[in-house]
Write a protein that holds these residues in place. Structure first.
Motif, PDB file in Angstrom:
ATOM      1  N   THR A 297      37.127  44.809  25.789  1.00 36.25           N
ATOM      2  CA  THR A 297      36.417  43.404  26.190  1.00 36.25           C
ATOM      3  C   THR A 297      36.098  42.391  25.048  1.00 36.25           C
ATOM      4  N   LYS A 298      35.942  43.214  23.929  1.00 38.04           N
ATOM      5  CA  LYS A 298      35.590  42.361  22.676  1.00 38.04           C
ATOM      6  C   LYS A 298      36.768  41.497  22.333  1.00 38.04           C
ATOM      7  N   GLU A 299      37.889  41.807  22.629  1.00 38.49           N
ATOM      8  CA  GLU A 299      39.064  41.003  21.968  1.00 38.49           C
ATOM      9  C   GLU A 299      39.210  39.912  23.094  1.00 38.49           C
ATOM     10  N   ALA A 300      39.760  38.818  22.450  1.00 35.46           N
ATOM     11  CA  ALA A 300      39.870  37.586  23.101  1.00 35.46           C
ATOM     12  C   ALA A 300      40.913  37.597  24.060  1.00 35.46           C
ATOM     13  N   GLY A 301      40.377  37.028  25.179  1.00 40.15           N
ATOM     14  CA  GLY A 301      41.365  37.040  26.398  1.00 40.15           C
ATOM     15  C   GLY A 301      41.635  37.962  27.440  1.00 40.15           C
ATOM     16  N   ILE A 302      40.584  39.070  27.034  1.00 43.37           N
ATOM     17  CA  ILE A 302      40.875  40.235  27.789  1.00 43.37           C
ATOM     18  C   ILE A 302      39.711  40.355  28.823  1.00 43.37           C
ATOM     19  N   THR A 303      39.907  40.326  30.133  1.00 44.86           N
ATOM     20  CA  THR A 303      38.992  40.513  31.147  1.00 44.86           C
ATOM     21  C   THR A 303      39.177  41.818  32.099  1.00 44.86           C
ATOM     22  N   VAL A 304      38.043  42.301  32.628  1.00 48.93           N
ATOM     23  CA  VAL A 304      38.054  43.499  33.404  1.00 48.93           C
ATOM     24  C   VAL A 304      37.661  42.881  34.535  1.00 48.93           C
ATOM     25  N   VAL A 305      38.412  43.206  35.675  1.00 51.84           N
ATOM     26  CA  VAL A 305      38.406  42.634  36.971  1.00 51.84           C
ATOM     27  C   VAL A 305      38.597  43.772  38.101  1.00 51.84           C
ATOM     28  N   PRO A 306      37.877  43.897  39.157  1.00 52.32           N
ATOM     29  CA  PRO A 306      38.041  44.805  40.241  1.00 52.32           C
ATOM     30  C   PRO A 306      39.248  44.242  41.182  1.00 52.32           C
ATOM     31  N   LEU A 307      40.275  45.219  41.299  1.00 49.03           N
ATOM     32  CA  LEU A 307      41.307  45.185  41.910  1.00 49.03           C
ATOM     33  C   LEU A 307      41.344  45.607  43.591  1.00 49.03           C
ATOM     34  N   LYS A 308      40.682  46.757  43.653  1.00 49.64           N
ATOM     35  CA  LYS A 308      40.495  47.330  44.924  1.00 49.64           C
ATOM     36  C   LYS A 308      39.190  47.984  45.133  1.00 49.64           C
ATOM     37  N   VAL A 309      39.010  48.030  46.355  1.00 47.49           N
ATOM     38  CA  VAL A 309      37.800  48.927  46.772  1.00 47.49           C
ATOM     39  C   VAL A 309      38.359  49.798  47.958  1.00 47.49           C
ATOM     40  N   TYR A 310      38.084  51.029  47.757  1.00 44.89           N
ATOM     41  CA  TYR A 310      38.602  52.079  48.870  1.00 44.89           C
ATOM     42  C   TYR A 310      37.559  53.278  48.932  1.00 44.89           C
ATOM     43  N   LEU A 311      37.617  53.837  50.179  1.00 46.92           N
ATOM     44  CA  LEU A 311      36.800  55.225  50.195  1.00 46.92           C
ATOM     45  C   LEU A 311      37.743  56.295  49.690  1.00 46.92           C
ATOM     46  N   LYS A 312      37.266  57.263  49.058  1.00 42.76           N
ATOM     47  CA  LYS A 312      37.934  58.584  48.661  1.00 42.76           C
ATOM     48  C   LYS A 312      36.711  59.870  48.800  1.00 42.76           C
ATOM     49  N   HIS A 313      37.024  60.641  49.809  1.00 43.73           N
ATOM     50  CA  HIS A 313      36.254  61.733  49.968  1.00 43.73           C
ATOM     51  C   HIS A 313      34.865  61.214  50.429  1.00 43.73           C
ATOM     52  N   GLY A 314      34.825  60.049  51.162  1.00 42.55           N
ATOM     53  CA  GLY A 314      33.400  59.765  51.458  1.00 42.55           C
ATOM     54  C   GLY A 314      32.661  58.990  50.536  1.00 42.55           C
ATOM     55  N   TYR A 315      33.281  58.722  49.159  1.00 45.72           N
ATOM     56  CA  TYR A 315      32.520  58.004  48.289  1.00 45.72           C
ATOM     57  C   TYR A 315      33.388  56.661  47.975  1.00 45.72           C
ATOM     58  N   ALA A 316      32.545  55.357  48.008  1.00 46.40           N
ATOM     59  CA  ALA A 316      33.009  54.260  47.499  1.00 46.40           C
ATOM     60  C   ALA A 316      33.730  54.087  46.004  1.00 46.40           C
ATOM     61  N   LYS A 317      35.154  53.882  45.836  1.00 46.03           N
ATOM     62  CA  LYS A 317      35.450  53.757  44.756  1.00 46.03           C
ATOM     63  C   LYS A 317      36.170  52.254  44.374  1.00 46.03           C
ATOM     64  N   VAL A 318      36.138  51.870  43.094  1.00 42.85           N
ATOM     65  CA  VAL A 318      36.612  50.635  42.763  1.00 42.85           C
ATOM     66  C   VAL A 318      37.935  51.055  41.834  1.00 42.85           C
ATOM     67  N   LEU A 319      38.851  50.305  42.014  1.00 41.10           N
ATOM     68  CA  LEU A 319      39.958  50.177  40.841  1.00 41.10           C
ATOM     69  C   LEU A 319      39.857  49.147  40.271  1.00 41.10           C
ATOM     70  N   ILE A 320      39.617  49.089  38.853  1.00 39.93           N
ATOM     71  CA  ILE A 320      39.404  48.162  37.923  1.00 39.93           C
ATOM     72  C   ILE A 320      40.678  47.883  37.020  1.00 39.93           C
ATOM     73  N   GLY A 321      40.883  46.834  36.669  1.00 35.16           N
ATOM     74  CA  GLY A 321      42.032  46.763  35.719  1.00 35.16           C
ATOM     75  C   GLY A 321      41.744  45.682  34.494  1.00 35.16           C
ATOM     76  N   VAL A 322      42.395  46.096  33.357  1.00 34.47           N
ATOM     77  CA  VAL A 322      42.115  45.516  32.120  1.00 34.47           C
ATOM     78  C   VAL A 322      43.242  44.543  32.175  1.00 34.47           C
ATOM     79  N   GLY A 323      42.893  43.085  32.044  1.00 31.37           N
ATOM     80  CA  GLY A 323      43.918  42.199  32.387  1.00 31.37           C
ATOM     81  C   GLY A 323      43.699  41.192  31.238  1.00 31.37           C
ATOM     82  N   ARG A 324      44.662  40.616  30.735  1.00 32.13           N
ATOM     83  CA  ARG A 324      45.025  39.465  29.827  1.00 32.13           C
ATOM     84  C   ARG A 324      45.517  38.225  30.793  1.00 32.13           C
ATOM     85  N   GLY A 325      44.544  37.143  30.423  1.00 32.61           N
ATOM     86  CA  GLY A 325      44.910  35.977  31.323  1.00 32.61           C
ATOM     87  C   GLY A 325      46.299  35.515  31.269  1.00 32.61           C
ATOM     88  N   LYS A 326      46.905  35.044  32.446  1.00 37.21           N
ATOM     89  CA  LYS A 326      48.373  34.769  32.258  1.00 37.21           C
ATOM     90  C   LYS A 326      48.086  33.187  31.849  1.00 37.21           C
TER      91      LYS A 326
END
Length: 154
Positions: free
Chosen positions: A101-130
């Motif tokens: 995230t210290k690099e210019a143009g890089i953002t970390v965003v949540p992609l998806k929220v789901y349940l896994k074995h009863g626990y809430a999980k978030v799939l986060i993605g490291v992305g560069r702006g288009k």
């Protein structure tokens, strides 16, 4: 013989604009620290991650600007719907996110929220702006695939 439990349910919330606005380079699965009424709202699907992003503060990954609606029967145990939530990741993953995230143009965003074995999980993605022309190319590619699928069905 007993059936195996389903590991992952369908997504409770997805950020469809994330893959359109960012070129996702890497993904991480993270747990989320939630209160009792928040997890009940998440299980009911009352979560919006479209405007959310992830920051790293003091060695902790934080999920910011994600709206979890107040639980209807929650009374005094309800908390602020837009509060900052802690993400559960390994130390090396947090360090890696911090460096990225210290690099210019890089953002970390949540992609998806789901349940896994009863626990809430978030799939986060490291992305560069288009850029705008990359977005137009994505739209063109998506339309061409849609037209090909229509012709194939006939």
């Amino acid at each position: 013989m007993a059936k195996k439990k389903q590991v992952m349910q369908d997504a409770l919330a997805t950020n469809r604009k994330a893959r359109f606005n960012y070129a996702i380079e890497e993904t991480f699965e993270a747990g989320v620290v939630l209160t009792g009424t928040e997890i009940k709202s998440v299980r009911a699907g009352q979560i919006t991650i479209g405007d959310g992003f992830v920051t790293v503060n003091d060695g902790q990954a934080m999920l910011v600007n994600v709206h979890i609606a107040s639980y209807e029967q929650g009374n005094q145990f309800n908390v602020d719907p837009l509060r900052t939530r802690v993400l559960l990741l390994h130390k090396r993953q947090i360090k890696q996110l911090d460096v990225l995230t210290k690099e210019a143009g890089i953002t970390v965003v949540p992609l998806k929220v789901y349940l896994k074995h009863g626990y809430a999980k978030v799939l986060i993605g490291v992305g560069r702006g288009k850029k705008q022309y990359d977005k137009r190319e994505s739209i063109k590619k998506r339309d061409m695939e849609r037209d090909a699928n229509r012709r194939f069905k006939r």
